[in-house]
Design an enzyme around this catalytic site. Structure first.
Site, PDB file in Angstrom:
ATOM      1  N   SER A 214       0.849  -1.191   0.000  1.00  0.00           N
ATOM      2  CA  SER A 214       0.000   0.000   0.000  1.00  0.00           C
ATOM      3  C   SER A 214       0.885   1.242   0.000  1.00  0.00           C
ATOM      4  CB  SER A 214      -0.930  -0.026   1.219  1.00  0.00           C
ATOM      5  OG  SER A 214      -1.904   0.965   1.110  1.00  0.00           O
ATOM      6  N   ASN A 215       0.343   2.385   0.348  1.00  0.00           N
ATOM      7  CA  ASN A 215       1.137   3.615   0.414  1.00  0.00           C
ATOM      8  C   ASN A 215       0.639   4.494   1.556  1.00  0.00           C
ATOM      9  OD1 ASN A 215      -1.040   5.391  -0.639  1.00  0.00           O
ATOM     10  ND2 ASN A 215      -0.790   4.085  -2.441  1.00  0.00           N
ATOM     11  N   ARG A 216       1.254   5.661   1.699  1.00  0.00           N
ATOM     12  CA  ARG A 216       1.006   6.483   2.900  1.00  0.00           C
ATOM     13  C   ARG A 216      -0.202   7.405   2.783  1.00  0.00           C
ATOM     14  NH1 ARG A 216       5.429   6.080   6.101  1.00  0.00           N
ATOM     15  NH2 ARG A 216       7.393   5.570   5.085  1.00  0.00           N
TER      16      ARG A 216
END
Ligand code: CTP
Length: 414
Positions: A214-216
């Site tokens: 995923s990402n931030r």
């Protein structure tokens, strides 16, 4: 309070601010100041519970008016009638579960609850309580009953509570409360008639049942845009990846996990929208294979993951459009403008919002953001660091001015 400027002036408006007995009562001081900073005059009614947390004197000094706490006190013979008749709007912040119950049932055992029965203007209620109380079926019933009568009951925010738990129950931020009052009193309607599809948050690409890539992204920018469209009269469907944010009021929210689910959810709704704003941080790659059971170490010291590209949702929808305005985002760490221009052209967009996610105080997770908005016709608007909710309004202004009002021409971007 941040330095947000009013989107609509409250000059000449008189607000009755009801403060009830929650630990968040101290935050009503900031709300009172924000209302006054935006031109409103404010009379404060405190309940007996509120007076356990704050002194009336604080509100008297800041409002410049006598604070009333009791139905039978003071010089006025019928304060519940005079105060409600003078009010352009009544705001209750914070509102306890007890207050919601009394207001829903029409119980009138103190000044605030009694005057509510005589209010003609809008009533805005900003609850604050522990998470289990907010989700209790009785509280939910009272909230539904109030909303059905046209009372604006704001959803409390998710965050750390006085109990130490993290849950939905925090008083909405000053800027959101102020916005709700502004919308109730001076509704902006420049997005009325628009059906807007907004994407937000990250996507999660599963490796196995317990792990994902995923990402931030926090989703704050996309949620702020959805809220702003709604506040300005538009209809919104928000397609969101997993976020720790409460769905905005009045917005249809569709929860998804993966890029492919997001692509499906947006594709199904794209034909009927007039504007697509793609604020989601879609994962570019996903594991080629998702294991059905948890991957085991089995004594290995390293592994290689085979990844494959996810669909470019924005590019795909932009290629399918008929008359929709299509807006993308470019989150960059270097050469922000050249990369954004390339995405604007490559994905066939009308507008792109470019931001440098490495900038201190802005980017992923932050409440603030700075951005450059570029249009396919070569126009550019630059915005320094500001709350995402305000930037959302600037983005909507740009879409309105550059795309909805201007005829779409040939691309001038080089
Ligand atoms: N986007 C999308 N589908 C993807 C990846 C991105 O719809 N699989 C959208 C994003 O929502 C954003 C825009 O495309 O509006 C640009 O996303 P960004 O991550 O900045 O760029 P990418 O196209 O992924 O290119 P790169 O990662 O090489 O910068």
């Amino acid at each position: 309070m941040d330095d947000a400027k009013p989107t609509a002036d409250l000059g000449g408006k008189h607000i009755v601010l009801g403060v009830t007995g929650s630990i968040a009562a101290y935050k009503a001081v900031g709300v009172l100041r924000a209302l006054r900073d935006h031109g409103a005059t404010v009379s404060v009614i405190m309940t007996r519970g509120a007076a356990q947390f704050m002194t009336p004197l604080t509100f008297e000094v800041l409002s410049g008016r006598r604070v009333v706490t009791d139905l039978f006190e003071g010089h006025e013979t019928m304060p519940h009638l005079t105060m409600s008749e003078d009010a352009d709007a009544v705001l209750v912040a914070p509102a306890t579960a007890h207050f919601l119950a009394k207001a829903a049932l029409g119980l009138a055992d103190d000044l605030l609850s009694t005057m509510l029965l005589n209010v003609r203007g809008p009533i805005i209620v900003a609850p604050a309580m522990d998470g289990d109380m907010w989700t209790h079926p009785t509280v939910a019933q009272h909230v539904d009953a109030l909303r059905a009568r046209g009372v604006v009951v704001m959803d409390p925010e998710v965050g750390p509570l006085a109990s130490g738990r993290v849950a939905q129950g925090r008083l909405s931020s000053e800027i959101k409360i102020l916005e709700a009052v502004q919308v109730a009193l001076c509704p902006q309607t420049d997005w009325r008639g628009q059906r807007v599809l907004v994407s937000a948050g990250p996507t999660q690409e599963p490796l196995d049942p317990v792990r994902f890539l995923s990402n931030r992204s926090s989703g704050k920018m996309g949620y702020a845009i959805a809220e702003a469209v709604r506040a300005r009269g538009g209809e919104v469907v928000l397609v969101t990846g997993p976020c720790a944010l409460a769905p905005p009021s009045g917005v249809t929210t569709v929860q998804v996990n993966t890029a492919s689910e997001m692509a499906d959810a947006l594709s199904q709704r794209f034909a009927s929208c007039t504007v697509l704003i793609m604020a989601a941080a879609v994962a570019d790659f996903r594991p080629r294979v998702t294991a059905s059971g948890k991957l085991k170490k089995q004594g290995k010291h390293e592994i290689e993951l085979a990844l494959e590209a996810t669909p470019d949702i924005l590019g795909m929808l932009s290629a399918r459009r008929t008359s929709q305005v299509v807006v993308g985002f470019a989150a960059e760490t270097e050469q922000v403008l050249p990369h954004a221009k390339e995405k604007l052209r490559g994905k066939g967009l009308d507008l792109i919002v470019a931001n440098d996610v490495t900038q201190a105080g802005g980017g992923f997770g932050s409440d603030d953001n700075a951005a450059v908005i570029l249009s396919a016709a070569g126009e550019q608007r630059v915005f320094g660091l500001m709350p995402k909710r305000r930037l959302a309004d600037e983005i909507l202004n740009a879409v309105r001015d550059m795309c909805l009002m201007a005829p779409r021409g040939a691309s001038l971007v080089e």
